[in-house]
Design an enzyme around this catalytic site. Structure first.
Site, mmCIF file in Angstrom:
data_model
loop_
_atom_site.group_PDB
_atom_site.id
_atom_site.type_symbol
_atom_site.label_atom_id
_atom_site.label_comp_id
_atom_site.label_asym_id
_atom_site.label_seq_id
_atom_site.Cartn_x
_atom_site.Cartn_y
_atom_site.Cartn_z
ATOM 1 N N SER A 113 0.968 -1.165 -0.175
ATOM 2 C CA SER A 113 0.194 -0.082 0.134
ATOM 3 C C SER A 113 0.962 1.223 0.180
ATOM 4 O O SER A 113 1.839 1.548 -0.902
ATOM 5 C CB SER A 113 -0.962 -0.034 1.286
ATOM 6 O OG SER A 113 -1.639 0.987 1.136
ATOM 7 N N HIS A 114 0.896 2.008 1.131
ATOM 8 C CA HIS A 114 1.279 3.178 1.051
ATOM 9 C C HIS A 114 2.840 3.153 1.915
ATOM 10 O O HIS A 114 3.551 4.293 1.954
ATOM 11 C CB HIS A 114 0.361 4.221 1.851
ATOM 12 C CG HIS A 114 0.250 3.495 3.440
ATOM 13 N ND1 HIS A 114 -0.968 2.612 3.221
ATOM 14 C CD2 HIS A 114 0.514 3.789 4.573
ATOM 15 C CE1 HIS A 114 -0.871 2.340 4.633
ATOM 16 N NE2 HIS A 114 -0.144 2.935 5.254
ATOM 17 N N ASP A 277 -2.377 6.592 -3.177
ATOM 18 C CA ASP A 277 -0.956 6.036 -2.711
ATOM 19 C C ASP A 277 -0.591 4.773 -3.721
ATOM 20 O O ASP A 277 -0.839 4.954 -4.800
ATOM 21 C CB ASP A 277 -1.549 5.533 -1.454
ATOM 22 C CG ASP A 277 -2.463 4.051 -1.610
ATOM 23 O OD1 ASP A 277 -3.339 4.112 -2.577
ATOM 24 O OD2 ASP A 277 -2.585 3.485 -0.733
ATOM 25 N N ASP A 279 -0.757 1.420 -4.028
ATOM 26 C CA ASP A 279 -1.569 0.721 -4.733
ATOM 27 C C ASP A 279 -2.887 1.453 -5.114
ATOM 28 O O ASP A 279 -3.715 0.479 -5.701
ATOM 29 C CB ASP A 279 -1.926 -0.414 -4.033
ATOM 30 C CG ASP A 279 -2.837 -0.228 -2.807
ATOM 31 O OD1 ASP A 279 -2.608 0.791 -2.124
ATOM 32 O OD2 ASP A 279 -3.354 -1.023 -2.095
ATOM 33 N N ASP A 281 -5.521 2.614 -3.760
ATOM 34 C CA ASP A 281 -6.680 2.820 -2.870
ATOM 35 C C ASP A 281 -6.914 3.713 -1.999
ATOM 36 O O ASP A 281 -8.251 4.058 -1.651
ATOM 37 C CB ASP A 281 -7.321 1.221 -2.386
ATOM 38 C CG ASP A 281 -5.970 1.058 -1.540
ATOM 39 O OD1 ASP A 281 -5.151 1.863 -1.138
ATOM 40 O OD2 ASP A 281 -6.118 0.065 -0.716
ATOM 41 N N ARG A 282 -6.047 4.765 -1.849
ATOM 42 C CA ARG A 282 -6.291 5.857 -0.841
ATOM 43 C C ARG A 282 -6.527 7.012 -1.926
ATOM 44 O O ARG A 282 -5.955 7.176 -2.773
ATOM 45 C CB ARG A 282 -5.107 6.055 0.019
ATOM 46 C CG ARG A 282 -5.196 4.732 1.035
ATOM 47 C CD ARG A 282 -3.988 5.298 2.097
ATOM 48 N NE ARG A 282 -3.918 4.108 3.042
ATOM 49 C CZ ARG A 282 -3.582 4.392 4.470
ATOM 50 N NH1 ARG A 282 -2.917 5.650 4.611
ATOM 51 N NH2 ARG A 282 -3.445 3.510 5.357
ATOM 52 N N LYS A 376 -11.471 0.054 -1.154
ATOM 53 C CA LYS A 376 -11.562 1.259 -1.235
ATOM 54 C C LYS A 376 -11.002 1.712 -2.569
ATOM 55 O O LYS A 376 -10.121 1.125 -3.220
ATOM 56 C CB LYS A 376 -10.792 2.250 -0.293
ATOM 57 C CG LYS A 376 -9.218 1.818 0.232
ATOM 58 C CD LYS A 376 -9.020 2.352 1.449
ATOM 59 C CE LYS A 376 -7.516 1.782 1.831
ATOM 60 N NZ LYS A 376 -7.335 1.386 3.295
HETATM 61 C C1 G1P Z 1 -4.202 1.333 8.220
HETATM 62 C C2 G1P Z 1 -5.405 2.535 8.379
HETATM 63 C C3 G1P Z 1 -6.565 1.606 8.073
HETATM 64 C C4 G1P Z 1 -6.511 1.018 6.619
HETATM 65 C C5 G1P Z 1 -5.134 0.290 6.579
HETATM 66 C C6 G1P Z 1 -5.006 -0.194 5.252
HETATM 67 O O1 G1P Z 1 -4.383 0.562 9.181
HETATM 68 O O2 G1P Z 1 -5.402 2.928 9.641
HETATM 69 O O3 G1P Z 1 -7.616 2.674 8.055
HETATM 70 O O4 G1P Z 1 -7.488 0.142 6.369
HETATM 71 O O5 G1P Z 1 -3.990 1.111 6.749
HETATM 72 O O6 G1P Z 1 -4.968 0.674 4.309
HETATM 73 P P1 G1P Z 1 -3.484 0.582 10.697
HETATM 74 O O7 G1P Z 1 -1.977 0.711 10.196
HETATM 75 O O8 G1P Z 1 -4.138 1.454 11.403
HETATM 76 O O9 G1P Z 1 -3.835 -0.987 11.124
HETATM 77 ZN ZN ZN Z 2 -3.456 1.494 -0.266
#
Ligand code: G1P
Ligand code: ZN
Length: 543
Positions: A113-114, A277, A279, A281-282, A376
């Site tokens: 992801s990010h 981000d 991938d 989705d954000r 998302k």
């Molecule tokens: C974090 C975000 C959560 C999101 C997840 C995946 O998770 O807080 O809302 O769904 O990344 O993108 P966390 O690191 O808080 O467990």
């Molecule tokens: Zn992501």
């Protein structure tokens, strides 16, 4: 082609977190590490024999190598077909869409992801089920159990499959179908939004800047925003996915997307700014001189979604994660539809979307989406914003001001303490938990605690129970602080403190968030003893 069975042993710590298994890339590259996990996915889901899978990733370092391993392991276990994005790329929402459109049995998304990418950064693997959404807890628990019992894995010995061009090839009897990662997703967006109205908006001189942060959304945003919608070339920047995201941190928030924030707050700001981000989705939404918090964005989108053709019949319900602000609840109330409060993580929205009980969902962590897929979707949120702005022809700042004037404002902020000592973090949470029954009535930093509990969720659709989802402290006057440990980090622990306060007094809607929340911030810090326990004077990231 030869199928090899390799003897192996369980590897500690292969427990999927909030969103799949995330580890340091070098750990994933260790002998058997990826193979063990992939075989455990196959074992945890009852095998992949004759199944159809989707495969793609965000393009980060090791994405290409890992994709070849997944293909060889799917072939060795008898999968019928793997539909893979060209270059092994697929944004998370596009993968979700492909799984649904092609009626695949599931999919593997290679992404952290990010989190930053590169040999010294992070890598990740997610398994999504046939509804296109992240595997729910019972599935991830079975996968984790399989990682603890694994004794062998199966893999085909073969040359790399050419993923550089769309088309079909065979791998040990399995069909590998390489598809353009953008085409189906673009069609889906065309069906949801009024592209003509958005085209007219751009034709009228409306300017935007979309920062793809050197990640997977680049090709999607170029094709849709510049290609289909006619935004001038250069509206989408940092659009070529790179293995280390240009050395950056592909997380669309004011800290990591600072160049975009600076542009949007400056004299030369375009009308609209957005980022996505690693991938895809954000999303982050910024107007000229006006940052929109993800919680507010969810509320504004829900209140105005009917302006987009895909949602013109209205919403069935809204769902938000518990730490997300209550702004969406006020919209749901006004619309006369239910608002669900779920644990953190997109996987908890799946049942509500499948059952048709929620249409739009969101998280404070820059995630917004709808029932069009089961993830998302960053670009979806950007396009819905554009559709609304095209219909309303007002600035982002006035749309937000109008929203607050109607519904009131939920001042909101999240403070993250990253990479803190895991034991200290667990102890902080444990001690707070132990004190929960005694907290109501206590006065901390001038604030009176009105309620204190640990969030647990009973899924109204499948009845599953999930406990330990964050400690909530409510204060007299309606403010609250939520404490949670992150489930996506790869080093130490990250403490997230979510702070919120509702304000409906028209004269007090324009404050700076940290100032508006100062009382709650002080009370939260004192209650949990954050400074003493983490050794940190201030949070690492404030969003
Ligand atoms: C974090 C975000 C959560 C999101 C997840 C995946 O998770 O807080 O809302 O769904 O990344 O993108 P966390 O690191 O808080 O467990
Ligand atoms: Zn992501």
């Amino acid at each position: 082609m030869k199928i090899t069975t390799v003897k192996t042993q369980p590897i500690d710590g292969q427990k999927p977190g909030t969103s799949g298994l995330r580890k340091k890339t070098r750990q994933f590259m260790q002998p058997h590490y990826l193979e063990n996990f992939i075989q455990s996915i196959w074992n945890g889901i009852g095998g992949v024999h004759d199944k159809v899978l989707v495969l793609g990733g965000d393009g980060r370092y090791f994405n290409d190598r890992a994709a070849q391993v997944v293909l060889r392991m799917a072939a060795a276990s008898g999968a019928a077909r793997v539909i893979v994005g060209q270059g092994a790329l697929l944004s998370t929402p596009a993968a979700s869409n492909l799984i649904r459109q092609r009626r695949a049995d599931g999919g593997i998304i290679l992404s952290a992801s990010h989190n930053p990418g590169g040999p010294d950064e992070d890598f990740g693997v997610k398994y999504n089920i046939s509804n296109g959404g992240p595997a729910p807890e019972d599935v991830t628990n079975r996968i984790f159990a399989a990682t603890q019992e694994i004794s062998e894995y199966h893999i085909v010995e073969a040359q790399d499959v050419d993923l550089s061009r769309p088309g079909k090839t065979a791998l040990a009897g399995m069909v590998v179908e390489v598809v353009d990662p953008v085409v189906d997703y673009k069609e889906l967006m065309q069906g949801l939004f009024d592209f003509d109205a958005i085209r007219a908006l751009f034709a009228s001189g409306f300017q935007m800047r979309f920062d793809a942060m050197h990640a997977v959304t680049g090709p999607y945003a170029r094709a849709i925003i510049e290609g289909e919608l006619g935004a001038p070339a250069g509206s989408v920047i940092n659009a070529t996915p790179s293995p280390d995201f240009g050395g950056g941190h592909p997380d669309p928030n004011p800290i990591w997307a600072k160049p975009l924030m600076d542009l949007m707050m400056g004299a030369e700001a375009p009308d609209f700014g957005a980022a996505s981000d690693g991938d895809g989705d954000r999303n982050m939404i910024v107007g000229r001189g006006c940052y929109v918090t993800p919680s507010d964005s969810l509320a504004v989108l829900a209140a105005n979604a009917h302006m987009a053709p895909g949602y013109r019949h209205g919403l069935k319900g809204i769902a938000r994660s518990m730490p997300t602000s209550g702004a969406a609840d006020r919209v749901a109330e006004a619309l006369g539809i239910p608002c669900f409060e779920t644990p953190t993580g997109w996987k908890f929205f799946g049942t509500l979307l499948d059952a048709g009980r929620a249409t739009i969902c969101g998280e404070e962590s820059a995630g917004t989406g709808s029932d069009h897929v089961r993830e998302k979707d960053g670009l979806w949120a950007v396009l819905l914003w554009l559709n609304i702005l095209a219909a309303r022809r007002v600035s982002v700042a006035s749309l937000i001001a109008e929203h607050w004037a109607r519904f009131g404002r939920n001042y909101y902020s999240r403070h993250d303490y990253e990479g803190i000592d895991s034991t200290a973090a667990t102890r902080l949470m444990d001690d707070l938990r132990a004190r929960l029954p005694d907290l109501p009535g206590q006065v901390v930093a001038g604030m009176t605690v009105s309620g204190a509990d640990e969030f647990a969720y009973d899924d109204p659709v499948d009845g599953s129970h999930t406990g330990g989802q964050g400690i909530r402290i409510g204060f007299d006057g309606g403010g609250r602080a939520v404490f949670r440990l992150s489930g996506t980090g790869t080093q130490g622990a990250t403490l997230r403190v979510y702070l919120e306060r509702y304000e409906s007094d028209a004269a007090r809607l324009g404050m700076e968030s940290q100032e508006a929340l100062a009382g709650i911030i002080a009370a939260a810090g004192e209650l949990a003893g954050i400074r003493a326990r983490t050794g940190r004077e201030s949070p690492d990231v404030i969003t």
